[in-house]
Design a protein around this motif. Structure first.
Motif, PDB file in Angstrom:
ATOM      1  N   GLU A  22      -7.713  -3.129   5.138  1.00 37.08           N
ATOM      2  CA  GLU A  22      -6.862  -2.288   6.091  1.00 37.08           C
ATOM      3  C   GLU A  22      -5.497  -2.554   5.691  1.00 37.08           C
ATOM      4  N   GLN A  23      -4.977  -3.755   5.382  1.00 33.99           N
ATOM      5  CA  GLN A  23      -3.551  -3.993   4.776  1.00 33.99           C
ATOM      6  C   GLN A  23      -3.408  -3.034   3.691  1.00 33.99           C
ATOM      7  N   LEU A  24      -4.503  -2.940   2.752  1.00 34.76           N
ATOM      8  CA  LEU A  24      -4.192  -1.881   1.605  1.00 34.76           C
ATOM      9  C   LEU A  24      -4.007  -0.471   2.045  1.00 34.76           C
ATOM     10  N   SER A  25      -4.697  -0.027   2.954  1.00 30.94           N
ATOM     11  CA  SER A  25      -4.585   1.184   3.517  1.00 30.94           C
ATOM     12  C   SER A  25      -3.272   1.479   4.279  1.00 30.94           C
ATOM     13  N   ILE A  26      -2.880   0.363   5.086  1.00 32.30           N
ATOM     14  CA  ILE A  26      -1.655   0.472   5.525  1.00 32.30           C
ATOM     15  C   ILE A  26      -0.498   0.767   4.751  1.00 32.30           C
ATOM     16  N   SER A  27      -0.536  -0.122   3.551  1.00 34.85           N
ATOM     17  CA  SER A  27       0.635  -0.079   2.536  1.00 34.85           C
ATOM     18  C   SER A  27       0.652   1.306   1.770  1.00 34.85           C
ATOM     19  N   VAL A  28      -0.575   1.941   1.572  1.00 31.69           N
ATOM     20  CA  VAL A  28      -0.624   3.086   1.086  1.00 31.69           C
ATOM     21  C   VAL A  28      -0.043   4.229   2.061  1.00 31.69           C
ATOM     22  N   GLY A  29      -0.228   4.072   3.046  1.00 27.40           N
ATOM     23  CA  GLY A  29       0.136   5.114   4.191  1.00 27.40           C
ATOM     24  C   GLY A  29       1.937   4.569   4.382  1.00 27.40           C
ATOM     25  N   LEU A  30       2.402   3.396   4.100  1.00 26.27           N
ATOM     26  CA  LEU A  30       3.901   3.031   4.323  1.00 26.27           C
ATOM     27  C   LEU A  30       4.566   3.871   3.203  1.00 26.27           C
ATOM     28  N   TRP A  63       7.558   3.985  13.043  1.00 32.79           N
ATOM     29  CA  TRP A  63       6.957   4.778  12.126  1.00 32.79           C
ATOM     30  C   TRP A  63       6.322   5.773  13.008  1.00 32.79           C
ATOM     31  N   ILE A  64       6.682   7.249  12.860  1.00 32.16           N
ATOM     32  CA  ILE A  64       6.210   8.414  13.447  1.00 32.16           C
ATOM     33  C   ILE A  64       4.990   8.838  12.795  1.00 32.16           C
ATOM     34  N   HIS A  65       3.886   8.275  12.831  1.00 31.94           N
ATOM     35  CA  HIS A  65       2.687   8.726  12.165  1.00 31.94           C
ATOM     36  C   HIS A  65       2.229  10.113  12.591  1.00 31.94           C
ATOM     37  N   PRO A  66       1.816  11.183  11.344  1.00 28.55           N
ATOM     38  CA  PRO A  66       1.528  12.545  11.979  1.00 28.55           C
ATOM     39  C   PRO A  66       0.277  12.334  12.973  1.00 28.55           C
ATOM     40  N   SER A  72       4.394   0.710  16.183  1.00 28.00           N
ATOM     41  CA  SER A  72       5.590  -0.513  16.216  1.00 28.00           C
ATOM     42  C   SER A  72       5.703  -1.240  14.891  1.00 28.00           C
ATOM     43  N   PRO A  73       6.947  -1.692  14.722  1.00 30.70           N
ATOM     44  CA  PRO A  73       7.381  -2.511  13.608  1.00 30.70           C
ATOM     45  C   PRO A  73       6.249  -3.727  13.532  1.00 30.70           C
ATOM     46  N   ALA A  74       6.057  -4.289  14.771  1.00 35.14           N
ATOM     47  CA  ALA A  74       5.234  -5.645  14.750  1.00 35.14           C
ATOM     48  C   ALA A  74       4.154  -5.237  14.023  1.00 35.14           C
ATOM     49  N   SER A  75       3.327  -4.261  14.014  1.00 40.33           N
ATOM     50  CA  SER A  75       2.199  -3.887  13.340  1.00 40.33           C
ATOM     51  C   SER A  75       2.256  -3.284  11.715  1.00 40.33           C
ATOM     52  N   PHE A  76       3.493  -3.088  11.362  1.00 40.16           N
ATOM     53  CA  PHE A  76       3.650  -2.696   9.962  1.00 40.16           C
ATOM     54  C   PHE A  76       4.544  -3.343   8.868  1.00 40.16           C
ATOM     55  N   PRO A  78       5.173  -6.732   8.569  1.00 38.76           N
ATOM     56  CA  PRO A  78       4.279  -7.600   8.179  1.00 38.76           C
ATOM     57  C   PRO A  78       3.838  -7.099   6.880  1.00 38.76           C
ATOM     58  N   VAL A  79       3.137  -6.126   6.963  1.00 34.42           N
ATOM     59  CA  VAL A  79       2.679  -5.602   5.577  1.00 34.42           C
ATOM     60  C   VAL A  79       3.474  -5.094   4.458  1.00 34.42           C
ATOM     61  N   ALA A  80       4.683  -4.542   5.122  1.00 34.83           N
ATOM     62  CA  ALA A  80       5.566  -4.031   4.182  1.00 34.83           C
ATOM     63  C   ALA A  80       6.548  -5.174   3.409  1.00 34.83           C
ATOM     64  N   GLU A  81       6.208  -6.130   4.348  1.00 27.07           N
ATOM     65  CA  GLU A  81       6.738  -7.596   3.600  1.00 27.07           C
ATOM     66  C   GLU A  81       5.804  -8.059   2.468  1.00 27.07           C
ATOM     67  N   GLU A  82       4.538  -8.106   2.793  1.00 22.26           N
ATOM     68  CA  GLU A  82       3.634  -8.564   1.980  1.00 22.26           C
ATOM     69  C   GLU A  82       3.543  -7.700   0.703  1.00 22.26           C
ATOM     70  N   SER A  83       3.645  -6.267   0.754  1.00 21.84           N
ATOM     71  CA  SER A  83       3.641  -5.262  -0.144  1.00 21.84           C
ATOM     72  C   SER A  83       4.860  -5.323  -1.004  1.00 21.84           C
ATOM     73  N   GLY A  84       5.833  -5.838  -0.473  1.00 21.98           N
ATOM     74  CA  GLY A  84       7.033  -5.344  -1.565  1.00 21.98           C
ATOM     75  C   GLY A  84       7.798  -4.414  -0.895  1.00 21.98           C
ATOM     76  N   LEU A  85       7.044  -3.525  -0.049  1.00 25.91           N
ATOM     77  CA  LEU A  85       7.739  -2.192   0.247  1.00 25.91           C
ATOM     78  C   LEU A  85       8.757  -2.461   1.260  1.00 25.91           C
ATOM     79  N   ILE A  86       9.006  -3.637   1.901  1.00 27.91           N
ATOM     80  CA  ILE A  86      10.156  -3.798   2.636  1.00 27.91           C
ATOM     81  C   ILE A  86      11.533  -3.599   2.135  1.00 27.91           C
ATOM     82  N   VAL A  87      11.550  -3.828   0.755  1.00 26.68           N
ATOM     83  CA  VAL A  87      12.588  -3.706   0.120  1.00 26.68           C
ATOM     84  C   VAL A  87      13.408  -2.150   0.046  1.00 26.68           C
ATOM     85  N   PRO A  88      12.321  -1.052  -0.368  1.00 24.83           N
ATOM     86  CA  PRO A  88      12.822   0.307  -0.227  1.00 24.83           C
ATOM     87  C   PRO A  88      12.998   0.710   1.115  1.00 24.83           C
TER      88      PRO A  88
END
Ligand code: C2E
Ligand code: CA
Ligand code: CA
Ligand code: CA
Length: 277
Positions: A22-30, A63-66, A72-76, A78-88
């Motif tokens: 699930e985390q992987l699919s969220i990070s692809v989505g992010l 995150w306005i998902h189509p 809510s940020p509470a749900s993404f 943490p994933v953005a942090e783990e995947s490193g995407l929080i930087v961009p």
């Protein structure tokens, strides 16, 4: 949903658990969200408790998902942090918030300030100094219009280099707040070396301030300590007029919470400013 997840990601190792998938699919989505501009900043007003003036706003990402709608940020985060995407993502937040704050003076704010949340990873992996300076430069604002909110978790990484970076940014005029104050570890120890401007009293102490004597005592103690250290205080999670009045009695400096205003889109915040000055 468990079997559905397995079907969709059958090509992964059997041992890979559902959460990881699930985390992987969220990070692809992010990643897509960043490319396709699906993020939006909401702004929540911060008021001076004595004068009632709006002194700033905290930028909170959505995150306005189509398909799903608003996430809510509470749900993404943490994933953005783990995947490193929080930087961009964090760089985008800085750019956007700085661009927005430059318009608030026209709407009635005297010295507008926008507060932006920073993650530990932005210090550890990103070049935070460059990101902050780029954003301020691009927006043509002064560093004093940007307040950076850090949680104590920032200290789990290289404490010395975090402290040095914060010191340098402060010399350049940026303001710093410790977020969720009271919930971290070694709060008091860090306060000595960590030269910040403001403590944000965590909402878990503020929510029940009227009914819970212990919470009230903690809030009073934090305000007193902050005064002794020459720091400002802001209480978050202020939901009622009663809580607001109580915080005023304690001489807390600023308030933020649903009672004063929920996080709202940029255009609505401009309207809020016009109506509240
Ligand atoms: P936070 O920084 O502690 O932000 C405060 C949260 O409390 C926000 O939730 C806000 O909408 C909510 N809140 C404000 N007033 C009240 C109130 O009176 N009552 C209650 N019950 N809640 C209130 P939100 O927007 O869902 O954000 C959750 C967390 O996500 C934030 O907690 C922050 O840690 C993180 N976050 C949000 N935006 C960003 C961002 O741009 N970058 C990073 N790194 N993290 C972010
Ligand atoms: Ca915050
Ligand atoms: Ca907080
Ligand atoms: Ca929090």
């Amino acid at each position: 949903a468990k079997s559905e997840g397995r079907d969709t990601y059958r090509f992964f190792n059997e041992e890979m658990n559902y959460e990881a998938t699930e985390q992987l699919s969220i990070s692809v989505g992010l990643r897509k969200a960043l490319e396709h501009h699906q993020f939006q900043l909401f702004y929540q007003p911060q008021l001076d408790i004595e004068t009632g003036r709006v002194v700033g706003a905290e930028a909170l990402i959505r995150w306005i998902h189509p398909e799903t709608g608003m996430i809510s940020p509470a749900s993404f985060i943490p994933v953005a942090e783990e995947s490193g995407l929080i930087v961009p993502i964090g760089e985008w937040v800085l750019q956007e918030a700085c661009r927005e704050v430059s318009q608030w003076r026209d709407a009635g704010m005297l010295d507008p300030v926008v507060a932006v949340n920073l993650s530990a990873l932005q210090f550890a992996r990103g070049n935070i100094e460059q990101a902050v300076n780029d954003a301020v430069m691009a927006a043509g604002i002064s560093p004093s219009m940007l307040e950076l909110e850090l949680t104590e978790s920032i200290m789990i990484h290289d404490t010395e280099s975090v402290l040095a970076t914060v010191r340098r940014l402060k010399q350049q005029g940026y303001q710093f707040t410790i977020d969720d104050f009271g919930t971290g570890y070694s709060s008091l120890q860090y306060l000595k070396s960590f030269a910040v401007d403001k403590l944000k009293i965590d909402q878990s102490f503020v929510r029940d301030i009227i009914n819970n004597e212990d919470d009230a005592a903690i809030v009073r103690a934090i305000v007193q300590m902050a005064k002794g250290l020459g720091l400002k205080t802001i209480a978050e999670g202020v939901e009622t007029a009663e809580a607001m009045a109580e915080l005023k009695r304690y001489h807390c400096d600023e308030v933020q919470g649903y009672y004063l205003g929920r996080p709202m889109p940029a255009a609505q915040f401009i309207k809020y400013l016009r109506e509240h000055q």
